[in-house]
Design a protein around this motif. Structure first.
Motif, PDB file in Angstrom:
ATOM      1  N   UNK A   1       0.819  -1.206   0.000  1.00 24.02           N
ATOM      2  CA  UNK A   1       0.000   0.000   0.000  1.00 24.02           C
ATOM      3  C   UNK A   1       0.861   1.268   0.000  1.00 24.02           C
ATOM      4  N   UNK A   2       0.436   2.208  -0.838  1.00 20.64           N
ATOM      5  CA  UNK A   2       1.152   3.471  -0.938  1.00 20.64           C
ATOM      6  C   UNK A   2       0.134   4.601  -0.851  1.00 20.64           C
ATOM      7  N   UNK A   3       0.541   5.722  -0.264  1.00 24.87           N
ATOM      8  CA  UNK A   3      -0.343   6.872  -0.079  1.00 24.87           C
ATOM      9  C   UNK A   3       0.382   8.130  -0.524  1.00 24.87           C
TER      10      UNK A   3
ATOM     11  N   UNK B   1     -10.728   4.525   4.450  1.00 24.78           N
ATOM     12  CA  UNK B   1     -10.067   4.504   3.149  1.00 24.78           C
ATOM     13  C   UNK B   1      -8.674   3.885   3.248  1.00 24.78           C
ATOM     14  N   UNK B   2      -7.951   4.240   4.296  1.00 29.92           N
ATOM     15  CA  UNK B   2      -6.608   3.699   4.487  1.00 29.92           C
ATOM     16  C   UNK B   2      -6.637   2.189   4.701  1.00 29.92           C
ATOM     17  N   UNK B   3      -7.628   1.712   5.437  1.00 29.75           N
ATOM     18  CA  UNK B   3      -7.745   0.269   5.679  1.00 29.75           C
ATOM     19  C   UNK B   3      -8.048  -0.472   4.389  1.00 29.75           C
TER      20      UNK B   3
ATOM     21  N   UNK C   1      -0.216   1.844   9.206  1.00 27.49           N
ATOM     22  CA  UNK C   1      -0.692   0.692   8.437  1.00 27.49           C
ATOM     23  C   UNK C   1       0.377   0.159   7.487  1.00 27.49           C
ATOM     24  N   UNK C   2       1.578   0.670   7.636  1.00 29.83           N
ATOM     25  CA  UNK C   2       2.677   0.187   6.809  1.00 29.83           C
ATOM     26  C   UNK C   2       2.704   0.751   5.414  1.00 29.83           C
TER      27      UNK C   2
END
Length: 256
Positions: A29-31, A188-190, A230-231
């Motif tokens: 996951x990337x943000x 959303x992050x989850x 959340x890594x």
């Protein structure tokens, strides 16, 4: 009700045609955190918060707003642009005059996009390769024709970019308000973590009493912390786009 239905139909149509899809691969996951226009607090406050987490953001600058003030507060100066680049943030294009592609003929809109990119180059020497649509307004013509000039174009249609991403209309989610919006952002992050996808947030000013298009420093900090918890890797837009292009090319070569 009718306006809402028509809006949904427009969104579905624009999301399904003239797409330029590439695989995100194993990046997630990337943000990414983005700031549009941009008000100076997006950098002096928002940029500082990102930097405290060892992260950087993407700033979509409408160069015609430099040294002006409006409901978002004071906008960036020449010095802010150079400082932002030195800090390792990405500078991207948001047209020059901050005009909607729905209100002018496409050749006029395209000329303003190019004028904005040229202004960034002349002012900073930086090459802006990514773009976001002012007001989130997109047309079929703009989505089709701008793709030849830009590495990516970002909209404001919400959701997670996964398992592939449309470089002609990246999905992005508004980060507005105060900490009462945190549960929505955490959801959303989850979802992004479950999908191993790419989640983009965008906002404008970052201050204790933000405009309706901005957020408080507290909300921004908590969302960044939640992403890190959340890594998720937190990186600018171009870092994800560039790597996705490499992954897609390798996949095509492997299939050849």
């Amino acid at each position: 009700m009718l306006r809402s239905v028509l809006g949904d139909l427009r969104r579905e149509l624009l999301s399904s045609v003239h797409s330029r899809r590439v695989a995100i691969g194993n990046q997630g996951p990337v943000v990414s955190f983005c700031f549009d226009d941009f008000p100076v607090t997006a950098y002096t406050v928002g940029g500082a918060i990102l930097k405290s987490f060892g992260a950087r953001g993407t700033y979509y600058a409408a160069m015609g707003l430099m040294n002006t003030s409006n409901h978002l507060g004071d906008h960036f100066s020449h010095r802010d642009l150079h400082s932002l680049i030195t800090d390792g943030h990405e500078l991207a294009c948001h047209t020059f005059s901050h005009i909607s592609c729905r209100t002018v003929p496409f050749p006029e809109f395209e000329a303003d996009v190019n004028r904005g990119r040229d202004a960034i180059r002349k002012t900073t020497g930086y090459e802006p390769v990514n773009f976001s649509y002012p007001f989130g307004h997109v047309t079929l013509t703009a989505k089709k024709k701008l793709s030849a000039q830009l590495r990516s174009c970002r909209g404001i249609y919400g959701g997670v970019n996964a398992p592939t991403i449309d470089l002609n209309l990246l999905r992005a989610n508004g980060l507005y308000g105060d900490v009462d919006r945190l549960p929505e952002m955490e959801s959303l992050l989850s979802r992004n973590a479950q999908l191993g996808g790419w989640l983009i947030f965008y906002t404008h000013d970052v201050r204790s009493t933000p405009s309706e298009f901005g957020c408080t420093p507290a909300l921004l900090e908590k969302v960044i912390a939640a992403a890190a918890g959340r890594g998720s890797r937190i990186v600018p837009i171009d870092q994800v786009v560039s790597r996705a292009a490499v992954i897609t090319t390798r996949q095509k070569l492997d299939r050849a």
